[in-house]
Design a protein around this motif. Sequence first.
Motif, PDB file in Angstrom:
ATOM      1  N   LEU A 189      24.602   8.175   6.686  1.00 29.22           N
ATOM      2  CA  LEU A 189      24.009   8.367   5.363  1.00 29.22           C
ATOM      3  C   LEU A 189      24.250   7.146   4.480  1.00 29.22           C
ATOM      4  N   VAL A 190      23.496   7.108   3.372  1.00 29.28           N
ATOM      5  CA  VAL A 190      23.737   6.162   2.287  1.00 29.28           C
ATOM      6  C   VAL A 190      24.622   6.867   1.274  1.00 29.28           C
ATOM      7  N   ILE A 239      26.100   6.570  -2.555  1.00 29.82           N
ATOM      8  CA  ILE A 239      26.026   5.909  -3.857  1.00 29.82           C
ATOM      9  C   ILE A 239      26.944   6.669  -4.807  1.00 29.82           C
ATOM     10  N   TYR A 249      13.325  10.654  -0.688  1.00 30.02           N
ATOM     11  CA  TYR A 249      14.522  10.552   0.149  1.00 30.02           C
ATOM     12  C   TYR A 249      15.178  11.926   0.242  1.00 30.02           C
ATOM     13  N   TRP A 266      18.062  13.749  -0.601  1.00 30.54           N
ATOM     14  CA  TRP A 266      19.206  13.649  -1.494  1.00 30.54           C
ATOM     15  C   TRP A 266      20.192  14.778  -1.238  1.00 30.54           C
ATOM     16  N   VAL A 317      20.699  10.371   1.499  1.00 33.95           N
ATOM     17  CA  VAL A 317      21.405   9.663   0.434  1.00 33.95           C
ATOM     18  C   VAL A 317      22.282  10.661  -0.312  1.00 33.95           C
ATOM     19  N   LEU A 348      16.858   1.521  -1.425  1.00 33.81           N
ATOM     20  CA  LEU A 348      16.722   2.516  -0.364  1.00 33.81           C
ATOM     21  C   LEU A 348      15.494   2.242   0.509  1.00 33.81           C
TER      22      LEU A 348
END
Length: 266
Positions: free
Chosen positions: A88-89, A91, A47, A49, A23, A261
Amino acid sequence: MLKKILFRDHELVYEIKGEGIVVMLIHGFTEDRRIWDPLLSGIENKYNWIIPDLPGSGDSAHNPSLNCITDFAEFIGAILENENIQELVLIGHSMGGYISLAFAEKNPEKISALGLFHSSSYPDPEEKKESRDKNIRFIQNHDPSLFVEQSIPGLFSDSFKAEHPEEIRKLVNRYANFKRESLVQYLDAMKNRPATTGILVSIVKPVLFIMGEEDKAIPINDSLEQCHLPRISYIHILTRTAHMGMIENTSQCNSFVDRFLSAIPV
């Protein structure tokens, strides 16, 4: 762990924490990676990060070669390549959301989910462009710290400002040393960004929308108009909150992001 890479011949710094799905949190205007610290409370180790300082923010060098939001978005690919990450995520908060959308539009195959945290796919309307130009002129003619001191309080709801003046002062002090050239560069890039609504229509992966009921920077009506566009939307409205949900309403934002998530297939 702090890491450094060269992006367009200038140093870019990012932090890596935790394990799990990848993320990336992308901060907004007059911020750096530390703006996300409250959000990570309790989920920091759940997660993987990746938290960069945008070029010209925090510990990352100003990069004069970046002329538009799409230019800024290229650093995401540079980090992915350096870390050998395929998906990937993303945000993004405010300007970070504009950058996330620009990257997703060019690289949809690399997105496993997308989050718009007080952000928008709409371009600036004319009155907002005029306001950006006014801010650019102010920054060019005054100490940038004066701009930071005037602009940051306006990102918060009136109730939060009244109840937590120390939080506002902490942010103003933290970001008082922002580089003039970086602030102008960001404002110009935001002013000239195109619409990215098409990616919300075409994306097949989940999209998270977090919006503030009292947000003046990203009006809630704009967010509500967009949140039905993706095939899968997670929609959250924060009451008594303006543009800084991760600080104004930390526990709810923490829960919203965690649930979003945790629902993404590994």
